[in-house]
Design an enzyme around this catalytic site. Structure first.
Site, PDB file in Angstrom:
ATOM      1  N   ARG A 142       7.679   7.531   5.266  1.00 19.22           N
ATOM      2  CA  ARG A 142       6.470   8.001   5.932  1.00 19.22           C
ATOM      3  C   ARG A 142       6.738   9.054   7.021  1.00 19.22           C
ATOM      4  NH1 ARG A 142       3.447   5.199   8.713  1.00 19.22           N
ATOM      5  NH2 ARG A 142       1.527   6.268   8.107  1.00 19.22           N
ATOM      6  N   GLY A 182      -8.858   2.319   4.331  1.00 19.49           N
ATOM      7  CA  GLY A 182      -8.260   3.289   5.240  1.00 19.49           C
ATOM      8  C   GLY A 182      -8.269   2.876   6.691  1.00 19.49           C
ATOM      9  N   CYS A 208      21.604  12.380   3.507  1.00 16.60           N
ATOM     10  CA  CYS A 208      22.080  13.745   3.705  1.00 16.60           C
ATOM     11  C   CYS A 208      20.889  14.700   3.834  1.00 16.60           C
ATOM     12  CB  CYS A 208      22.977  14.143   2.531  1.00 16.60           C
ATOM     13  SG  CYS A 208      23.967  15.600   2.858  1.00 16.60           S
ATOM     14  N   TYR A 238       4.714  12.392   6.318  1.00 18.67           N
ATOM     15  CA  TYR A 238       3.508  12.605   7.112  1.00 18.67           C
ATOM     16  C   TYR A 238       3.762  12.863   8.585  1.00 18.67           C
ATOM     17  CZ  TYR A 238       1.867   9.758   3.130  1.00 18.67           C
ATOM     18  OH  TYR A 238       1.635   9.249   1.885  1.00 18.67           O
ATOM     19  N   GLU A 284     -11.834  -1.743   0.446  1.00 15.93           N
ATOM     20  CA  GLU A 284     -10.486  -1.792  -0.115  1.00 15.93           C
ATOM     21  C   GLU A 284      -9.417  -1.675   0.976  1.00 15.93           C
ATOM     22  OE1 GLU A 284     -10.656   1.473  -2.791  1.00 15.93           O
ATOM     23  OE2 GLU A 284     -11.836   0.408  -4.299  1.00 15.93           O
ATOM     24  N   PRO A 285      -9.290  -2.662   1.841  1.00 19.83           N
ATOM     25  CA  PRO A 285      -8.248  -2.608   2.870  1.00 19.83           C
ATOM     26  C   PRO A 285      -6.873  -2.956   2.303  1.00 19.83           C
ATOM     27  CG  PRO A 285      -9.395  -4.687   2.993  1.00 19.83           C
ATOM     28  CD  PRO A 285     -10.084  -3.888   1.917  1.00 19.83           C
ATOM     29  N   GLY A 286      -5.852  -2.364   2.859  1.00 20.96           N
ATOM     30  CA  GLY A 286      -4.480  -2.693   2.475  1.00 20.96           C
ATOM     31  C   GLY A 286      -3.572  -2.713   3.683  1.00 20.96           C
ATOM     32  N   ARG A 287      -3.394  -1.542   4.292  1.00 27.69           N
ATOM     33  CA  ARG A 287      -2.506  -1.387   5.449  1.00 27.69           C
ATOM     34  C   ARG A 287      -2.858  -2.349   6.576  1.00 27.69           C
ATOM     35  NH1 ARG A 287      -0.460   3.782   7.179  1.00 27.69           N
ATOM     36  NH2 ARG A 287      -2.010   4.689   5.773  1.00 27.69           N
TER      37      ARG A 287
END
Length: 489
Positions: free
Chosen positions: A355, A270, A386, A359, A312-315
């Site tokens: 996104r 995160g 649309c 969010y 657990e890094p991703g972004r």
């Protein structure tokens, strides 16, 4: 220039609307002598000409470097306190076979949360033992495959999964490593949908139930309890939330050690990145040092050994390495009272970047194929769908002469853009191109109209002549079709 009252308070008018803001772009991004943004040695106009738009672009060197730097930082800081770290790349951020190989090359494991992600990781040649399997509703087939294939760790997310995983492992004659996901009760400072450790949500088990569930896991001969897991949310700045969560988890860990081994602790991921000029993410080395200090102090205060740590890094790895390239189709000034906002409509939208709609995420934008001396104008970059909520960049400044045909680029789209992409309004998902050392190659092919029609079983191709070949480039989904001519009545 004066602040436009229609702009959010945090957004200041730039001195130069052509400048690439530090921290938002891949490491190699710069403007060439002709004014075009160049990434990995390949210019935006060249990318558009060859692959079409919209187009996801990933700086391969940047992604690899971020993975390696994170691995090195956490290794060094946790070695300082006498333990080791297992780093899992969170595949949900963005996964392809090539990206999986980049992560393994950098010493990372792979975290998946579906049978599809598992299949991609395996197709990339990732050893099953280096894979962790998440998910709040793993199917029986997914659990069976994971235990049969020898997936390194399965994260137990609910009481019912204990018996399901145990039965599958026993059926295959395996002893399956598992972690138990608990909700520490820490509320990350993030969007409600991204905060994943408060009590009233779908992930994990209640903190107070953990001792009984760990006992149930330990009672299963086909399960091996590795430790606890917690994920407090996404796009988090600072270490305070992680500190409080780690403190609570290590308190529970101390209690569990009285009845059996607890060799590991997974603190989740995160870690946040910058999307706008005012975002101030915590540097990876600072995160690693802060977390190591917290774990060491909490273990010392409780008189327990420092466990192996997993994250657990991703972004934070792939997000800043990626950009999305679009072509402007229309521009439209909209007068609101005495002020004007310029709507810039592009050939993509919420189907390639969900996104903002999901969010309220903020992004930035720059003209990608030229520079301009025109005064900066407040813009809102809108998609072609649309939906009135189809906004990619809610507010930024571009040169006021931005016009149809211009290329624009949105940075920090490497994570959760392709992964969340859809076919809304029957737009094909864009290609993903990796750039490195002046070369570009497709790592995920874009979808054509043929791809979309192929799933529709009601289409009779003998009855309708449909030409759906791409004319916009080898990776593009910007296809041009001839008119569909009715040949039968």
């Amino acid at each position: 220039m004066a602040h436009n009252p229609l702009a959010p308070e945090w957004l200041s008018p730039p001195a130069d609307a052509n400048t690439l803001i530090d921290g938002l772009w891949p490491a190699s991004a710069h403007r060439a002598n002709d004014g075009a943004i160049t990434i990995g040695g390949v210019s935006a106009p060249d990318l558009a000409a060859r692959f079409g738009t919209p187009l996801y672009v990933i700086d391969e060197t940047d992604a690899r470097s971020r993975a390696a730097e994170l691995r090195a930082a956490f290794d060094a800081e946790f070695a300082r306190i006498g333990t080791t770290v297992k780093v899992y790349y969170a595949a949900k951020a963005f996964l392809s076979t090539e990206v999986a190989r980049w992560m393994v090359d950098a010493g990372l494991n792979i975290d998946v949360c579906s049978g599809g992600e598992l299949a991609v990781a395996l197709a990339a040649g990732v050893a099953p033992g280096r894979i962790g399997f998440h998910g709040n509703n793993k199917s029986l087939a997914e659990i069976d495959d994971a235990t049969r294939l020898g997936v390194g760790t399965i994260i137990i997310d609910s009481p019912i999964e204990i018996t399901r995983v145990a039965a599958a492992a026993a059926r295959h004659g395996a002893v399956q490593n598992v972690r138990l996901r608990v909700n520490s009760g820490v509320h990350a400072h993030t969007h409600e949908f991204l905060a994943t450790s408060h009590e009233d949500q779908k992930f994990g088990v209640v903190f107070e139930d953990a001792p009984a569930l760990v006992a149930a896991i330990r009672a299963e001969p086909s399960l091996n309890f590795l430790g606890l897991h917690c994920h407090i949310g996404s796009q988090i700045f600072g270490v305070d939330g992680f500190a409080e969560s780690a403190s609570r988890l290590l308190s529970l860990q101390a209690d569990l050690l009285a009845t059996g081994p607890v060799p590991e602790l997974n603190l989740g991921g995160g870690f946040g990145i910058a999307y706008t000029s005012v975002d101030d993410p915590t540097p990876v080395r600072q995160l690693a040092a802060g977390l190591a200090d917290i774990v060491a102090a909490e273990c010392a205060s409780r008189g327990i050994p420092v466990p192996v740590i997993a994250i657990e890094p991703g972004r934070v790895i792939v997000g800043p390495a990626g950009v999305t390239l679009y072509e402007v189709g229309t521009t439209k000034p909209v007068q609101v009272g005495e002020n004007t906002r310029l709507y810039v409509s592009i050939d993509g939208g919420m189907s390639d970047n969900a996104r903002p709609a999901l969010y309220g995420a903020e992004f930035s934008v720059r003209i990608a194929d030229r520079v301009s001396a025109a005064d900066a104008a407040l813009v809102r970059v809108a998609g072609k769908h649309c939906e009135s909520g189809d906004i990619v960049v809610d507010a930024d400044y571009l040169p006021g002469d931005v016009a149809p045909g211009d290329l624009v680029m949105v940075p920090a789209t490497g994570a959760y853009c392709w992964s969340l992409a859809s076919n809304y309004n029957y737009l094909g998902r864009p290609a993903v191109v990796a750039v490195v050392d002046g070369e570009a190659r497709v790592i995920v092919r874009g979808e054509t109209i043929d791809d979309l029609l192929a799933r529709d079983t009601g289409i009779s191709r003998s009855a309708h002549g449909v030409s759906t070949s791409s004319t916009s480039g080898e990776g593009s989904t910007s296809t041009t079709s001839e008119d569909v001519k009715e040949t039968t009545r």
